[in-house]
Design a protein around this motif. Sequence first.
Motif, PDB file in Angstrom:
ATOM      1  N   UNK A  98       8.747  16.591   0.248  1.00 50.44           N
ATOM      2  CA  UNK A  98       8.910  15.141   0.412  1.00 50.44           C
ATOM      3  C   UNK A  98       7.840  14.345  -0.322  1.00 50.44           C
ATOM      4  N   UNK A  99       6.585  14.766  -0.222  1.00 50.78           N
ATOM      5  CA  UNK A  99       5.510  13.975  -0.825  1.00 50.78           C
ATOM      6  C   UNK A  99       5.607  13.953  -2.356  1.00 50.78           C
ATOM      7  N   UNK A 100       5.759  15.101  -3.034  1.00 44.64           N
ATOM      8  CA  UNK A 100       5.924  15.023  -4.508  1.00 44.64           C
ATOM      9  C   UNK A 100       7.152  14.224  -4.929  1.00 44.64           C
ATOM     10  N   UNK A 101       8.276  14.369  -4.202  1.00 43.83           N
ATOM     11  CA  UNK A 101       9.467  13.603  -4.555  1.00 43.83           C
ATOM     12  C   UNK A 101       9.251  12.112  -4.322  1.00 43.83           C
ATOM     13  N   UNK A 102       8.543  11.762  -3.263  1.00 45.48           N
ATOM     14  CA  UNK A 102       8.245  10.353  -3.014  1.00 45.48           C
ATOM     15  C   UNK A 102       7.366   9.763  -4.096  1.00 45.48           C
ATOM     16  N   UNK A 103       6.404  10.543  -4.561  1.00 42.53           N
ATOM     17  CA  UNK A 103       5.508  10.063  -5.625  1.00 42.53           C
ATOM     18  C   UNK A 103       6.265   9.887  -6.939  1.00 42.53           C
ATOM     19  N   UNK A 104       7.082  10.900  -7.282  1.00 47.08           N
ATOM     20  CA  UNK A 104       7.817  10.795  -8.550  1.00 47.08           C
ATOM     21  C   UNK A 104       8.861   9.683  -8.506  1.00 47.08           C
ATOM     22  N   UNK A 105       9.404   9.387  -7.321  1.00 41.99           N
ATOM     23  CA  UNK A 105      10.346   8.273  -7.214  1.00 41.99           C
ATOM     24  C   UNK A 105       9.635   6.945  -7.434  1.00 41.99           C
ATOM     25  N   UNK A 106       8.412   6.828  -6.922  1.00 36.15           N
ATOM     26  CA  UNK A 106       7.652   5.583  -7.083  1.00 36.15           C
ATOM     27  C   UNK A 106       7.183   5.385  -8.512  1.00 36.15           C
ATOM     28  N   UNK A 107       6.801   6.479  -9.160  1.00 40.18           N
ATOM     29  CA  UNK A 107       6.313   6.367 -10.543  1.00 40.18           C
ATOM     30  C   UNK A 107       7.453   6.251 -11.552  1.00 40.18           C
ATOM     31  N   UNK A 108       8.682   6.486 -11.110  1.00 38.59           N
ATOM     32  CA  UNK A 108       9.867   6.315 -11.975  1.00 38.59           C
ATOM     33  C   UNK A 108      10.859   5.387 -11.283  1.00 38.59           C
ATOM     34  N   UNK A 109      10.358   4.231 -10.875  1.00 36.68           N
ATOM     35  CA  UNK A 109      11.176   3.294 -10.112  1.00 36.68           C
ATOM     36  C   UNK A 109      12.398   2.831 -10.917  1.00 36.68           C
ATOM     37  N   UNK A 110      13.558   2.819 -10.237  1.00 39.52           N
ATOM     38  CA  UNK A 110      14.830   2.383 -10.813  1.00 39.52           C
ATOM     39  C   UNK A 110      15.312   3.293 -11.950  1.00 39.52           C
ATOM     40  N   UNK A 111      14.866   4.524 -11.950  1.00 38.39           N
ATOM     41  CA  UNK A 111      15.344   5.513 -12.907  1.00 38.39           C
ATOM     42  C   UNK A 111      16.085   6.615 -12.155  1.00 38.39           C
TER      43      UNK A 111
END
Length: 331
Positions: free
Chosen positions: A124-137
Amino acid sequence: MVKYILKRLGYALLVLFGVSLIIYFLTRLMPIDYVRDKVSQLQTSGSVVSSDMVDAMYASYGLSADAGFMDILQGYFNWLLDLLRLDLGVSFKYGIPVADKIADHMGISFLIALIATIFEFMIAIPLGITAATHQYKFRDYLVTVLVMVGISLPAFFFGNILKSWLSIKLGWFPASGLSDPTQDLFGFARILDYLHHVFVPILTVVILSIGARMRMTRTNMLEVMNSDYIRTARAKGLKEKTVINKHAFRNTLIPLVTSLAGLLPSLFSGAIITEQVFDLPGIGNIALQAMNVGDIPFIMGYNMFLAVLSVVGVLLADLMYAIVDPRVKLE
C-alpha cells in the motif's frame, strides 16, 4: 517522558473502567439468554425442566432470571473484583477459563493478521507514493481502482469469490480449515501445510485492507509534495528520488503513525468474517460463536483484552510522534 506516560496510564485506567461498565451493561441487555436457550434445548430433546432447575442453572452461572438494574450492577462489580485478581472467569459455552481459551486461539489470528499487515504496508505505501508522484496518470488511476475495490467489497463477498475460484474451481488451495486432518505432519512440512491453508484468507485480508492505506498515503503525499520546503529542495538541485524518499516521505509518516493506534488491537482481535468464511479456529471466530449464545464471561474478557490493547496502541502512537517528528514534545 516518564511523567507523561504515568499520566496517560492514569487516564487509561479511567477509560478502561468506563469501557468495562458500558460493555457489561450492553452484554447483559442483549436479547440472548444463555440459560434460557439451554433450557429450550433440553425441553426440545424431551427433558422436563422445572422452575427450581431453571433457578439453580441461573445461580450456577451467577445470573438471575429477572435481573434488574441492581442485579446487573452487582454482577458487574463481582466481575470487576475477579478481574482485579486477574481472573476472567469461566466461559459458559466452552467450559474452560476465558484466559485459556483466548490464549489457545489468539496465536492463529495474530499470525494471520501479522503476515497480512506486513504485506499490506509493503504494497500500500509504495503504491500510494507512486500514485501521488504520478498524479492523474495511469498509475494514479490504477491505484484509485484498487482503492475502490478494497473499500467497497464486503469481506464475506470477496472471501467467497476467492474461495470459489482458487479453492473450489481451480483446486489450488484448501477451501477451509487450518490443516489437513488426513495427514500427520511434523516440522517444516506442517508449517507448509498451515501456509497452504491460510494463503487465501491472508490474500483476502490484504486486498481488502490495502485500499484505505493507499488512499491515506496518497493524500498525505500530495499534501506534502505541495509544501514550500519541497519546492526549495527541488530548487537546490536535489535528485527527485532524494526529495521524495528523504524529505516528503518522512513527513508523510506523521499521519500514518496515527493509524498505528488501531494496529495493535487489530493484530489480536481476529478477522471475524474472514475466519467464518474459511472456517479458521481463530479468536475472531471463537468470539463470534460466544457472542451468539450470550457467553458473558468470554464476551467481557475478549472485549476488555481488545480495550487494553487499544489504550496501549494509542499510547505507543503518541510516543512514535516524538520519533518521526522532533518538533513534538511529550509533557
